[in-house]
Enzyme design. Structure first.
Site, mmCIF file in Angstrom:
data_model
loop_
_atom_site.group_PDB
_atom_site.id
_atom_site.type_symbol
_atom_site.label_atom_id
_atom_site.label_comp_id
_atom_site.label_asym_id
_atom_site.label_seq_id
_atom_site.Cartn_x
_atom_site.Cartn_y
_atom_site.Cartn_z
ATOM 1 C CB CYS B 89 -41.379 -6.782 6.866
ATOM 2 S SG CYS B 89 -40.471 -5.506 7.753
ATOM 3 C CG HIS B 206 -44.918 -3.928 5.314
ATOM 4 N ND1 HIS B 206 -45.236 -4.954 6.171
ATOM 5 C CD2 HIS B 206 -43.818 -3.333 5.826
ATOM 6 C CE1 HIS B 206 -44.356 -4.980 7.170
ATOM 7 N NE2 HIS B 206 -43.484 -4.003 6.985
ATOM 8 C CD GLU B 208 -48.350 -6.264 5.021
ATOM 9 O OE1 GLU B 208 -47.753 -6.375 3.934
ATOM 10 O OE2 GLU B 208 -47.748 -6.121 6.105
#
Lengths: 748, 246
Positions: B89, B206, B208
């Site tokens: 990002c 994302h 994660e």
């Protein structure tokens, strides 16, 4: 010491000047008496903001003190600190609070809403807590109106830009649309944070000789008299008050967060207070009053954004992203070093003294010297008992004959229109602009009955929700407020959480109007009633009066922010149906009540009738029972029945990723009253749940033994249709499209 | 070999730094440490993560100031030497500003921030970031950005395509690359690209955030698994996955 005008061009203080500052003659006299002299211009500024409604709660505090504010879990007294603080075990506490930013948002929606978020976040991390979630409770006028669309879009963008950049997930909230909010939207922001017990920082000053430091941003001319502005009605002149609106900088706030938490952890910080309303004035006087000590402040040391600012301006500036720290003498350098790492100011501007007065100096002249206690709430700030009178409109709304509403021919059409009404429709257009996942704790976002964030390192999670149907409060303030608390509790119960405490944001009109004050008084009673029964004390919050535009006051809107505790993350459930064949159960009794409902508004264009009845003891039994069923893993889904009634709740539960999922419900769902009242009535104390067929017998027997009405009404299907008792039969996709696209198409 | 050493660069305004650390460190048991942007050296690490967030507030072009942070000099050196760099990002934006990846991330075509789960198709599974995926596999991973609209000139794009440097494309759940599945207006639905040498990956979604079963999605874990496997040579089996579930 001289008390004549101390700076060139600074005016003498007269009664007229005091009036222009929003003080009454009575308050002017009180001020002169408490000082034993006429105040300086700077002192007048200080008194006017500290004694404004916004800071002093002068018209509300007497009633606020009647709210239930104690409980085993509470770690600080309600209203005494920057936010409420609740023990959740494991050595952890939750700091949470809700606040309004209605007036700034009415004239400058983007910055008004953004700084609303910023202000509430600072309240949380000034206590040493790391914010883990924010929520928003918003009210706007008719979304067909261009100005309302402008306010709506920019409020949402303001909230999004601030929260997203700061890095806190926005997990829940509610948005209502009603003409009563046309010129005066409500923008309430709630924040929730986590802190270890031994890291809590309090907003008190102590230790003579300790240093007073200002940290964070420098001080500019923005937001001067924001607190005073918030203490009057919105009018055509309000546009000129735009400079009273602060400008936010979420990036600096993020740095301030990290630096503040690091500084508090260092152990050198004795006390912290956020600089919100009335900036340096409020933080220095409140911290001094609480610590029963004084302060000597040198304004020449305050980092400024522009030269030539007067003492009056510096004291009243509401520049954002600042805090006041009391730091142990000798360790100022350590604190400064931490802030330097984050490229922020941390500057000693004075020291703690034993005089109990706040003395403000600038250019070697004392510009103000006021006993702290005189200024603050809980000290000598004015406290008023206002006249209350039952509003005249109630005679009319109460006597509305609901049977005069014609029975519609096409219930499918009514359901579709309700699903598309902006208040009921999906708020996806809004919440997709909010980062709801940052920090990877969000177990449930705004799509659920309540937002849920897990607490890393534990098995626990927190559920949170704001609620208030102001139409009910308008039609019956006491009952409406009871319902607001009950619904907020019901929502956190539906995801598997036990309600533990509330914060509230009380949005009302002008308290000097006896009818408005009556609404306020009754609403307070209602909140007390419900909180007492549910065992959810009020930990703090905010009062926002003067929510009026030239056409009148907003509906009384006491927004409840509920905190729920989940002990086992593995037991969380959602509101949506999961598998065909599951049995649909309604808990609670239906009464086919239609007063104040979205349906009645749709049919008549009026807000009339008596709001649905609520029996708080039955509500408590229902919530206890459903929570127990969830904890025993007997329910697959649970969803609160609210606006739009049974038909809307069933539809919402059927929506979701599986496009074939549907629901079929038989006549068992009906009471035998008018079918439209059965389908769309907003009777309280009801939850719609689904369960595996093999669990149904156990569920019904548990409900019976808990004295909670429960009945199976149908089942989850794979037919992709919403079918209710032969009255409604729509394609699920058609319903969901209406529900999902309504707001998007209004604002596109 | 022992633990893989992740270094997560913390810029002022980074806010997904802890999320990356949680996955690489707490969940996967690797060594995941933070590196303050004012440091001049990365130290002894195997993988650099430039996390999501709003470095310096992103008041100028996203990432335009962050690339001048002292640590970026060493990140560039590390990357030029073939070190593994993952930009997520805001990290992707920083990588393009730093010249480690071509192209730019423009404002979303909707002009609004967008946070939601999207589907991305793995275009190339022979990289150190996607070896645990299969070609054409569809991953469900969230996006959360205001400026994720990938753009590059025609020559650059052609080169990216010819060299298999386009790693992820926004797509439907079925894997079709369509206009309606594109959340931000990205050219060719590009969600993530790699540099020519294959050691630097930038992506807007994302991973994660989609690694913990409690939060509902785990597809993002595959990107972290691929990276770790590249160092340890051990594939994560179904058994180990179920053991890791809580």
């Amino acid at each position: 010491m001289r008390y004549k005008p101390v700076i060139k061009d600074e005016p003498f203080v007269t009664l007229e000047l005091a009036r222009l500052h929003g003080l009454t003659e009575e308050e002017f006299d009180k001020m002169v008496k408490s000082l034993g002299r006429v105040p300086t211009f700077t002192e007048l500024g200080i008194f006017s903001v500290m004694w404004s409604e916004h800071c002093s709660y002068k018209n509300s505090i007497a009633l606020l003190k009647t709210l239930p504010r104690s409980g085993d879990r509470l770690l600080v007294s309600a209203g005494e600190e920057n936010a409420g603080l609740v023990d959740i075990g494991d050595g952890l506490a939750v700091a949470f609070k809700i606040e309004s930013h209605n007036h700034p948002s009415a004239v400058e929606p983007y910055q008004g809403a953004a700084t609303g978020v910023g202000g509430i976040l600072r309240d949380i991390f000034s206590m040493g807590a790391r914010p883990i979630a924010v929520l928003n409770s918003l009210r706007f006028g008719d979304l067909a109106d261009k100005r309302v669309q402008y306010l709506f879009k920019n409020v949402v963008k303001g909230i999004a830009d601030y929260g997203n950049s700061f890095g806190v997930p926005d997990v829940a909230g509610e948005i209502y649309f009603d003409k009563c909010y046309q010129g005066n939207p409500l923008v309430n922001a709630m924040a929730v944070g986590i802190v270890e017990h031994d890291k809590v920082a309090l907003a008190s000053s102590k230790g003579v000789g300790n240093s007073v430091m200002i940290v964070g941003s420098s001080t500019g001319k923005d937001g001067i008299h924001g607190a005073t502005f918030a203490s009057e009605e919105i009018s055509e002149k309000s546009e000129t008050k735009r400079p009273a609106v602060q400008v936010g900088d979420p990036f600096v706030e993020k740095l301030l967060l990290e630096a503040t938490l690091e500084a508090i952890s260092s152990g050198y910080v004795v006390g912290v207070q956020d600089m919100g309303a009335a900036g340096i004035t409020c933080s220095t006087t409140e911290m001094s009053a609480k610590g029963r000590c004084g302060m000597q402040i040198d304004l020449d040391l305050v980092p400024l954004r522009e030269s030539g600012m007067t003492s009056y301006e510096i004291m009243l500036s509401e520049s954002q992203e600042r805090m006041l720290f009391i730091v142990e003498k000798g360790y100022e350098g350590e604190v400064t070093k931490i802030f330097q790492k984050w490229d922020l100011h941390a500057v000693v501007i004075g020291s703690v003294v034993d005089t109990q007065s706040v003395q403000i100096n600038m250019g070697n002249i004392t510009v103000a010297d006021v006993p702290a206690k005189v200024l603050v709430l809980g000290g000598d700030a004015p406290v008023y008992a206002r006249e209350a009178k039952e509003p005249g409109y109630l005679a009319k709304t109460r006597t509305f004959d609901v049977d005069s509403v014609p029975i519609p021919r096409d219930f499918n059409d009514i359901l579709l229109r309700l699903l598309g009404s902006p208040t009921i429709a999906s708020k996806r257009w809004v919440y997709e602009q909010y980062d709801c996942m940052v920090r990877t704790n969000t177990v449930m976002d705004a799509r659920g009955d309540a937002g849920i964030v897990r607490i890393k390192g534990t098995e626990k999670a927190l559920a949170m929700k704001t609620d208030c149907n102001s139409r009910y409060v308008y039609l019956n303030p006491r009952r409406g407020a009871q319902i607001a608390v009950a619904e907020a509790a019901r929502n956190v119960v539906c995801v598997g959480a036990r309600p533990i405490a509330i914060t509230n944001c009380l949005n009302f009109g002008n308290p000097y109007d006896p009818e408005i004050f009556w609404q306020f008084r009754e609403a307070i009673k209602g909140i007390s009633d419900a909180c007492n029964v549910f065992g959810t004390p009020v930990t703090g919050g905010n009062v926002s009066f003067y929510n009026e535009d030239p056409t009148g006051a907003v509906y009384p809107t006491p927004v409840i922010g509920m905190l729920g505790l989940i002990e086992d993350q593995g037991k969380i459930i959602g509101s949506r149906f999961s598998s065909p064949g599951d049995v649909v159960i309604v808990f609670g009794k239906s009464h086919a009540e239609i007063g104040g409902s979205e349906y009645l508004f749709l049919q008549t264009g009026q807000i009339v009738g008596e709001p649905p009845a609520i029996d708080l003891e039955s509500e408590k039994r229902l919530q206890t029972c459903v929570l127990e069923l969830i904890n025993q893993r007997l329910l697959v889904s649970a969803h609160d029945i609210s606006e739009g009634g049974l038909a809307v709740a069933l539809s919402e539960s059927a929506f979701g990723e599986n496009v074939n999922l549907g629901v079929t419900v038989g006549v068992g769902a009906l009471t035998g009253a008018r079918p439209d009242f059965d389908l769309f009535g907003e009777d309280q104390t009801r939850i719609i749940a689904s369960a595996r067929p093999s669990h149904v017998a156990d569920i019904l027997s548990m409900a019976r033994s808990s004295d909670v009405p429960a009945v199976t009404i149908g089942s989850v299907t794979d037919l992709g249709r919403i079918e209710i008792a032969g009255l409604i039969d729509i394609g699920r996709e058609e319903g969901e499209k209406k529900y999902e696209d309504s707001i998007t198409s209004c604002v596109a | 070999m022992g633990k893989v050493k992740f270094g997560i660069v913390v810029f002022p305004g980074s806010n997904c730094d802890h999320d990356a650390q949680y996955v690489a460190g707490d969940m996967m048991g690797q060594d995941a440490r933070f590196i303050w942007h004012k440091e001049s050296s990365l130290g002894d690490i195997d993988v650099v993560i430039l996390p999501g967030g709003f470095a310096y507030g992103d008041y100028l072009r996203c990432g335009a100031i962050a690339r001048f942070s002292p640590i970026m000099k060493d990140v560039v050196t590390f990357a030029r030497k073939g070190g593994t760099v993952l930009g997520i990002c805001n990290g992707f934006q920083v990588l393009t500003e730093a010249g480690l990846l071509p192209g730019a991330l423009l404002r979303n075509s909707s002009l609004r921030f967008v946070c939601k789960y999207v589907n991305i198709r793995v275009e190339n599974c022979t990289t150190r970031f996607t070896s645990a995926c299969s070609k054409g596999e569809v991953l469900e991973i969230p996006v959360a950005h205001g400026d994720g609209n990938y753009f590059a000139d025609n020559d650059t794009v052609r080169r990216l395509v010819d060299n298999n440097q386009v790693i992820f494309k926004y797509c439907t759940r079925e894997g079709d690359v369509t206009e309606s599945s594109n959340p931000n207006g990205s050219l060719m639905n590009i969600a993530g690209i790699m540099n020519e040498s294959g050691n630097v990956l930038g992506l807007m979604p994302h991973p994660e955030r989609a690694a913990d079963p409690l939060l509902g999605h785990t597809d993002g874990r595959k990107i972290f698994d691929s990276i770790v496997q590249g160092f340890t040579g051990i594939e994560r089996t179904t058994e180990t996955i179920s053991m890791e579930r809580r």
